[in-house]
Design a protein around this motif. Sequence first.
Motif, mmCIF file in Angstrom:
data_model
loop_
_atom_site.group_PDB
_atom_site.id
_atom_site.type_symbol
_atom_site.label_atom_id
_atom_site.label_comp_id
_atom_site.label_asym_id
_atom_site.label_seq_id
_atom_site.Cartn_x
_atom_site.Cartn_y
_atom_site.Cartn_z
ATOM 1 N N LYS A 5 0.830 -1.209 0.000
ATOM 2 C CA LYS A 5 0.000 0.000 0.000
ATOM 3 C C LYS A 5 0.861 1.253 0.000
ATOM 4 O O LYS A 5 0.526 2.242 -0.659
ATOM 5 C CB LYS A 5 -0.931 -0.023 1.212
ATOM 6 N N ASP A 6 1.980 1.218 0.738
ATOM 7 C CA ASP A 6 2.892 2.366 0.719
ATOM 8 C C ASP A 6 3.418 2.605 -0.696
ATOM 9 O O ASP A 6 3.545 3.749 -1.144
ATOM 10 C CB ASP A 6 4.069 2.133 1.662
ATOM 11 N N ALA A 7 3.741 1.509 -1.390
ATOM 12 C CA ALA A 7 4.261 1.638 -2.760
ATOM 13 C C ALA A 7 3.204 2.220 -3.683
ATOM 14 O O ALA A 7 3.506 3.057 -4.547
ATOM 15 C CB ALA A 7 4.707 0.267 -3.267
ATOM 16 N N ILE A 8 1.938 1.806 -3.490
ATOM 17 C CA ILE A 8 0.850 2.332 -4.329
ATOM 18 C C ILE A 8 0.723 3.832 -4.144
ATOM 19 O O ILE A 8 0.669 4.601 -5.112
ATOM 20 C CB ILE A 8 -0.482 1.623 -3.986
ATOM 21 N N VAL A 9 0.686 4.273 -2.898
ATOM 22 C CA VAL A 9 0.527 5.710 -2.635
ATOM 23 C C VAL A 9 1.738 6.484 -3.142
ATOM 24 O O VAL A 9 1.605 7.569 -3.718
ATOM 25 C CB VAL A 9 0.315 5.950 -1.128
ATOM 26 N N ILE A 33 -6.989 2.480 1.168
ATOM 27 C CA ILE A 33 -5.988 3.359 1.780
ATOM 28 C C ILE A 33 -6.616 4.708 2.131
ATOM 29 O O ILE A 33 -6.433 5.239 3.246
ATOM 30 C CB ILE A 33 -4.798 3.558 0.829
ATOM 31 N N MET A 34 -7.365 5.297 1.185
ATOM 32 C CA MET A 34 -7.956 6.611 1.427
ATOM 33 C C MET A 34 -8.991 6.542 2.544
ATOM 34 O O MET A 34 -9.114 7.468 3.358
ATOM 35 C CB MET A 34 -8.576 7.127 0.128
ATOM 36 N N THR A 35 -9.735 5.442 2.614
ATOM 37 C CA THR A 35 -10.723 5.291 3.679
ATOM 38 C C THR A 35 -10.045 5.187 5.035
ATOM 39 O O THR A 35 -10.467 5.823 6.024
ATOM 40 C CB THR A 35 -11.578 4.040 3.429
ATOM 41 N N SER A 90 -8.119 12.980 -1.069
ATOM 42 C CA SER A 90 -7.423 12.872 -2.352
ATOM 43 C C SER A 90 -6.208 11.971 -2.190
ATOM 44 O O SER A 90 -5.753 11.702 -1.069
ATOM 45 C CB SER A 90 -6.966 14.252 -2.848
ATOM 46 N N ARG A 91 -5.692 11.539 -3.313
ATOM 47 C CA ARG A 91 -4.511 10.680 -3.270
ATOM 48 C C ARG A 91 -3.293 11.451 -2.770
ATOM 49 O O ARG A 91 -2.455 10.905 -2.061
ATOM 50 C CB ARG A 91 -4.248 10.109 -4.660
ATOM 51 N N PHE A 92 -3.189 12.693 -3.144
ATOM 52 C CA PHE A 92 -2.074 13.499 -2.661
ATOM 53 C C PHE A 92 -2.139 13.642 -1.146
ATOM 54 O O PHE A 92 -1.122 13.537 -0.443
ATOM 55 C CB PHE A 92 -2.097 14.875 -3.326
ATOM 56 N N TYR A 100 0.500 12.457 1.809
ATOM 57 C CA TYR A 100 0.971 13.380 2.841
ATOM 58 C C TYR A 100 0.732 12.795 4.231
ATOM 59 O O TYR A 100 1.605 12.848 5.106
ATOM 60 C CB TYR A 100 0.252 14.714 2.687
ATOM 61 N N LEU A 101 -0.459 12.231 4.438
ATOM 62 C CA LEU A 101 -0.776 11.657 5.745
ATOM 63 C C LEU A 101 0.105 10.456 6.060
ATOM 64 O O LEU A 101 0.534 10.265 7.204
ATOM 65 C CB LEU A 101 -2.253 11.261 5.785
ATOM 66 N N LEU A 102 0.391 9.637 5.056
ATOM 67 C CA LEU A 102 1.289 8.507 5.273
ATOM 68 C C LEU A 102 2.684 8.981 5.638
ATOM 69 O O LEU A 102 3.352 8.409 6.501
ATOM 70 C CB LEU A 102 1.351 7.633 4.020
ATOM 71 N N ALA A 103 3.136 10.045 4.986
ATOM 72 C CA ALA A 103 4.468 10.579 5.287
ATOM 73 C C ALA A 103 4.525 11.081 6.721
ATOM 74 O O ALA A 103 5.530 10.910 7.415
ATOM 75 C CB ALA A 103 4.801 11.707 4.318
ATOM 76 N N LEU A 104 3.442 11.704 7.195
ATOM 77 C CA LEU A 104 3.392 12.171 8.577
ATOM 78 C C LEU A 104 3.469 10.998 9.563
ATOM 79 O O LEU A 104 4.152 11.074 10.593
ATOM 80 C CB LEU A 104 2.109 12.972 8.835
#
Length: 313
Positions: free
Chosen positions: A256-260, A290-292, A298-300, A304-308
């Motif tokens: 999932k990380d790779a997808i985002v 992932i978005m849910t 949004s995907r962007f 951003y949230l994953l990076a945080l």
Amino acid sequence: MLDASRCDGDALDVETACAQLEVREEHFREALADLVALGLLVNRPGRGFVAVSPDEATTRVLLPLESELRTRRARVEEVRRRLVSFSPVFDASLLARENRRQIETIDNLPDVRAAIAELSAKAGREILTAQPGGGRREDVLVEAAPRDYDTLDRGVVMRILYQHTARSSRGTQSYVEQVTRRGAQVRTLDDQFMRFLVFDRECAVFANPADPNGAVVVRNPFVVAFMVETYERLWLTAEPFEADGDAQPEIMDDLKDAIVRLLTAGMTDAAVARRLGMSVRTCRRHVAEIMTSLDAESRFQAGYLLALQEQPK
């Protein structure tokens, strides 16, 4: 001594000469021939055989021989020069043949499979396999499985790399279960990598980017060493593939990380799916999940949230 007065023109009274010299006729004729050949006797018309000084004989006999020798030496040098002139052509041809032997292009799938089968049968120590693209097709597994079983049963070490998405393929799971029982090691990565095989670290086969049904066989030791080093780096970052039918949670997180990551880099769903070895439909399902889970609009924003979340606290 031989009395020249008994010689009449070119004729010679051999019997009288033999009597004077007290030698047998055959010995006389042999000696006479040798002296004539050496130029020490010359048959003068009207005078018969006349003795010639060794110095004069040397000049008369050796000059033609020396001239012939110089001619032959000149001929030798000319032939040598012509032969040497062909060396660059031969060396270039030899290099071309060696290059063809070290790098061979195969342009059809049946010949590719035949080449891999032959190299597998000859392998005596190790086979490294990198197979991206998700789960392997059933026809490919049916063709490869007996060959790989036989290779492993011969004691050849086999390591296999897949992408994470191969874990969801039942056929691939079954194959992995069989080969790991025989000693093979199998790992998976989240991202795409090059498709190739290395046999005994002496020969490699990799996909031809310009021909989906073709391959390139490489025997150049420097290229093969580079491919082995590439494989080892991929292997260190890969996760063991346990053929239990369920993907490990950390594997799904990596996927999932790779997808985002790829989506936020601007890649389309189709491009992401192709790179990660999954269908577009599966990719979109993962994106929705992932978005849910992140409550992202949004995907962007999801990226951003994953990076945080990954930042150290």
